[in-house]
Design an enzyme around this catalytic site. Structure first.
Site, PDB file in Angstrom:
ATOM      1  N   CYS A  49       0.898  -1.224   0.038  1.00 36.23           N
ATOM      2  CA  CYS A  49      -0.141   0.073   0.045  1.00 36.23           C
ATOM      3  C   CYS A  49       0.889   1.407   0.055  1.00 36.23           C
ATOM      4  O   CYS A  49       0.482   2.309  -0.441  1.00 36.23           O
ATOM      5  CB  CYS A  49      -0.915   0.048   1.280  1.00 36.23           C
ATOM      6  SG  CYS A  49      -0.121  -0.057   2.909  1.00 36.23           S
ATOM      7  N   ARG A  51       4.222   1.481  -1.150  1.00 34.63           N
ATOM      8  CA  ARG A  51       5.408   1.295  -2.124  1.00 34.63           C
ATOM      9  C   ARG A  51       5.165   0.347  -3.267  1.00 34.63           C
ATOM     10  O   ARG A  51       4.500  -0.610  -3.120  1.00 34.63           O
ATOM     11  CB  ARG A  51       6.730   1.153  -1.374  1.00 34.63           C
ATOM     12  CG  ARG A  51       6.711  -0.508  -0.700  1.00 34.63           C
ATOM     13  CD  ARG A  51       8.181  -0.690  -0.065  1.00 34.63           C
ATOM     14  NE  ARG A  51       8.153   0.164   1.152  1.00 34.63           N
ATOM     15  CZ  ARG A  51       8.987   0.979   1.431  1.00 34.63           C
ATOM     16  NH1 ARG A  51       9.951   1.390   0.550  1.00 34.63           N
ATOM     17  NH2 ARG A  51       9.092   1.598   2.497  1.00 34.63           N
ATOM     18  N   SER A 107      10.025   2.796   6.380  1.00 33.36           N
ATOM     19  CA  SER A 107       8.459   2.405   6.559  1.00 33.36           C
ATOM     20  C   SER A 107       7.921   3.719   6.777  1.00 33.36           C
ATOM     21  O   SER A 107       8.846   4.543   7.611  1.00 33.36           O
ATOM     22  CB  SER A 107       8.371   1.330   7.526  1.00 33.36           C
ATOM     23  OG  SER A 107       8.884   0.211   7.162  1.00 33.36           O
ATOM     24  N   GLN A 114       5.619  -5.572   9.253  1.00 34.28           N
ATOM     25  CA  GLN A 114       4.821  -6.061   8.060  1.00 34.28           C
ATOM     26  C   GLN A 114       5.371  -5.925   6.917  1.00 34.28           C
ATOM     27  O   GLN A 114       5.298  -7.007   6.104  1.00 34.28           O
ATOM     28  CB  GLN A 114       3.362  -5.252   7.971  1.00 34.28           C
ATOM     29  CG  GLN A 114       2.589  -5.764   6.897  1.00 34.28           C
ATOM     30  CD  GLN A 114       1.130  -4.760   7.054  1.00 34.28           C
ATOM     31  OE1 GLN A 114       0.900  -3.848   7.671  1.00 34.28           O
ATOM     32  NE2 GLN A 114       0.126  -5.312   6.064  1.00 34.28           N
TER      33      GLN A 114
END
Length: 165
Positions: A49, A51, A107, A114
């Site tokens: 969602c 990258r 991130s 995740q």
């Protein structure tokens, strides 16, 4: 030949543009076949969602970041995305970037593990589609080991924090 990587992510593009090039699970395998037919000898595709990234060893020395970008943009028919929405990496910088992604350093929420699972899943698909050759195996085996160590031996994922750029 050098490892080339491109990334469109939470730092380079707004959500609507990231969604425009997001490769759903049922699109990744056809995209890999498309990439193998056109530019990339071996590689890996990571699409989440936040990258979409392509890592690859080109078929020829004439293959560039722009050709990797064109593959993605032609496959997804995205017109509003420009070259400025991509980060580009070569060789050691591409490997460093991958390690930052696999460990949760790169991130939206630092320490989000995740993405580690998503890297592992992407590598699994690359293996199943015979897209991961010897070089990619070595690189991604190391990245996955490093991601595992970051999760188990540090506290990076115990309080994921948002970083604004």
């Amino acid at each position: 030949m050098n490892l080339i990587a491109i990334s469109i992510n939470h730092r380079t593009a707004p959500v609507d543009l990231r969604e425009a090039v997001y490769l759903k699970e049922d699109e990744i395998r056809p995209f890999i076949n498309f990439a193998k037919e056109n530019q990339i000898k071996e590689g890996l595709v990571l699409s989440t969602c936040n990258r979409t990234e392509i890592f690859g060893i080109p078929n020829s020395n004439e293959t560039s970041h722009e050709k990797f970008q064109s593959l993605l943009l032609n496959f997804k028919s995205s017109q509003n995305i420009t070259e400025n929405h991509f980060q580009k990496y070569v060789s050691r910088d591409a490997i460093r970037h991958l390690f930052c992604v696999a460990t949760g350093i790169d991130s939206l929420l630092i320490g989000d593990n995740q993405v580690f699972k998503q890297v592992k899943d992407s590598f699994q698909i690359a293996e199943e589609t015979h897209f991961a050759g010897y070089i990619m195996h070595r690189i991604f085996d190391s990245a996955i080991r490093t991601g595992k160590r970051a999760i188990s031996e540090t506290s990076i994922s115990q309080g994921a924090v948002t970083v604004s750029y």
